[in-house]
Design an enzyme around this catalytic site. Structure first.
Site, short mmCIF file in Angstrom:
data_model
loop_
_atom_site.label_atom_id
_atom_site.label_comp_id
_atom_site.label_asym_id
_atom_site.label_seq_id
_atom_site.Cartn_x
_atom_site.Cartn_y
_atom_site.Cartn_z
N ASN A 290 41.76 42.23 51.68
CA ASN A 290 43.55 43.13 51.60
C ASN A 290 43.67 43.97 52.29
O ASN A 290 43.42 45.35 51.60
CB ASN A 290 44.20 43.15 50.33
CG ASN A 290 45.45 43.14 49.90
OD1 ASN A 290 46.05 43.31 51.30
ND2 ASN A 290 45.90 43.62 49.29
N LYS B 188 46.73 45.61 52.97
CA LYS B 188 47.68 45.93 52.96
C LYS B 188 48.06 46.47 54.32
O LYS B 188 48.14 46.68 55.20
CB LYS B 188 47.11 47.51 51.96
CG LYS B 188 46.74 46.52 50.04
CD LYS B 188 46.69 47.48 49.80
CE LYS B 188 46.00 46.49 48.26
NZ LYS B 188 45.67 47.03 46.91
N GLU C 124 51.40 44.77 43.53
CA GLU C 124 52.82 45.30 44.63
C GLU C 124 54.06 45.66 44.68
O GLU C 124 54.87 45.54 44.90
CB GLU C 124 51.45 46.50 46.08
CG GLU C 124 50.86 47.28 45.47
CD GLU C 124 49.54 47.65 46.60
OE1 GLU C 124 49.17 46.71 47.60
OE2 GLU C 124 48.19 47.66 45.52
N GLU D 253 43.79 40.44 38.54
CA GLU D 253 43.87 41.69 39.42
C GLU D 253 44.53 42.80 38.46
O GLU D 253 45.51 42.92 38.46
CB GLU D 253 44.63 42.36 40.89
CG GLU D 253 43.60 41.20 41.59
CD GLU D 253 44.28 42.19 42.97
OE1 GLU D 253 43.66 42.31 44.47
OE2 GLU D 253 45.83 42.44 43.73
N GLY E 294 43.15 50.43 43.32
CA GLY E 294 42.95 51.76 44.11
C GLY E 294 42.64 52.57 43.10
O GLY E 294 43.33 53.72 43.32
N SER F 221 39.48 48.08 43.16
CA SER F 221 38.61 48.92 42.78
C SER F 221 36.96 47.93 42.35
O SER F 221 35.75 48.83 42.74
CB SER F 221 38.18 49.74 41.70
OG SER F 221 39.36 50.56 41.85
P1 13P Z 1 41.62 48.57 45.45
O1 13P Z 1 40.69 47.28 45.59
O2 13P Z 1 41.66 49.44 46.66
O3 13P Z 1 41.63 49.24 44.34
O4 13P Z 1 42.94 46.92 46.20
C1 13P Z 1 42.71 45.88 44.96
C2 13P Z 1 43.92 45.28 45.52
O5 13P Z 1 44.74 45.76 46.07
C3 13P Z 1 43.35 44.09 46.07
O6 13P Z 1 44.30 42.96 46.58
#
Ligand code: 13P
Length: 255
Positions: free
Chosen positions: A15, A17, A102, A172, A178, A218
């Site tokens: 992802n 983002k 998010e 998640e 993050g 993470s």
């Molecule tokens: P991180 O791997 O940066 O923690 O993000 C996870 C995420 O939101 C994947 O959709």
């Protein structure tokens, strides 16, 4: 070892983002192809919309699949700034992330809206990667399982049992996204087993055993192998570490 006799193919999804230009995506794919030697996982990249048409061409013949980070449930109309299932299908998109935390947090998506999106995605031949997960506060107040139960029930409301094989569920935990602080393999396994139990109750054991439940939060090369070796963890949804081709390849190679 996984519990089902025929092990489902794990799914590792990136992802990205709101990151990367077309040029950066091009370098990523070239480097990723050099380092990735996995042929045991389904690999999906979910880039920003502006990159999707170019990426669709870049990944041709590589086995990498294309995913969307979001979609509206309607096919067309006056929905400024939105993207429709028909539009992403036109780009050979196979997967779509729905209900990411998010989107829930910043864009106020709730389970009822997410449910409409899940059904629309399935009606348009897209495979939803449905995200669920609790906040830190909810975990600390011991309501994580209740939150997840409500999310699963609400987001899958009236989803036909025959469609379930096309759904991926991403657990998640919001506190792990993050933050560099992943759920331990045991914490993740506990929730994955619980989601599987919920699916058995709503549908059946046989249907529950066909749904890939993947972990996100993470995930990095250093913790991927351990997380992915857990009984009910069938893949990963990777944010930060998926932006670097070498790291993402290492995660894919660890399956
Ligand atoms: P991180 O791997 O940066 O923690 O993000 C996870 C995420 O939101 C994947 O959709």
């Amino acid at each position: 070892m996984k519990s089902t006799s025929i092990r489902m193919k794990p799914l590792i999804a990136a992802n990205w983002k709101m990151n990367k230009s077309i040029k950066e995506a091009d370098s990523f794919i070239k480097e990723f192809n050099k380092f990735c030697d996995s042929n045991t996982a389904d690999i999906v990249i979910c880039p920003p919309f502006t990159i999707m048409p170019s990426l669709s061409g870049m990944i041709k013949g590589t086995g990498i699949k294309l995913g969307s980070q979001n979609m509206h449930f309607e096919e067309r109309g006056a929905f400024t700034g939105e993207i429709s299932p028909l539009m992403v299908r036109e780009l050979n998109c196979e997967y779509v992330i729905i209900g990411h935390s998010e989107r829930r947090q910043y864009f106020k998506e709730d389970d009822a809206l997410i449910n409409k999106k899940v059904k629309s995605a399935l009606n348009h031949g897209l495979k939803p990667i449905l995200c669920v997960g609790e906040t830190l506060e909810q975990r600390q107040s011991k309501s994580a399982m209740k939150v997840i139960k409500n999310q699963i029930a609400g987001c899958l409301n009236n989803v036909d049992k025959y469609e379930m094989k096309n759904i991926v569920i991403a657990y998640e935990p919001v506190w792990a996204i993050g933050t560099g602080k992943n759920a331990t393999p045991e914490q993740a396994q506990e929730v994955h087993a619980y989601i599987k139990k919920l699916l058995s109750e709503i549908y059946s054991d046989s249907i529950a055993s066909k749904v890939r439940i993947i972990y996100g939060g993470s995930v990095k090369p250093e913790n991927a192998k351990e997380l992915l070796s857990m009984k009910d963890i069938y893949g990963a949804l990777v944010g930060g570490a998926s932006l670097d081709a070498k790291s993402f390849a290492a995660i894919c190679n660890s399956v």
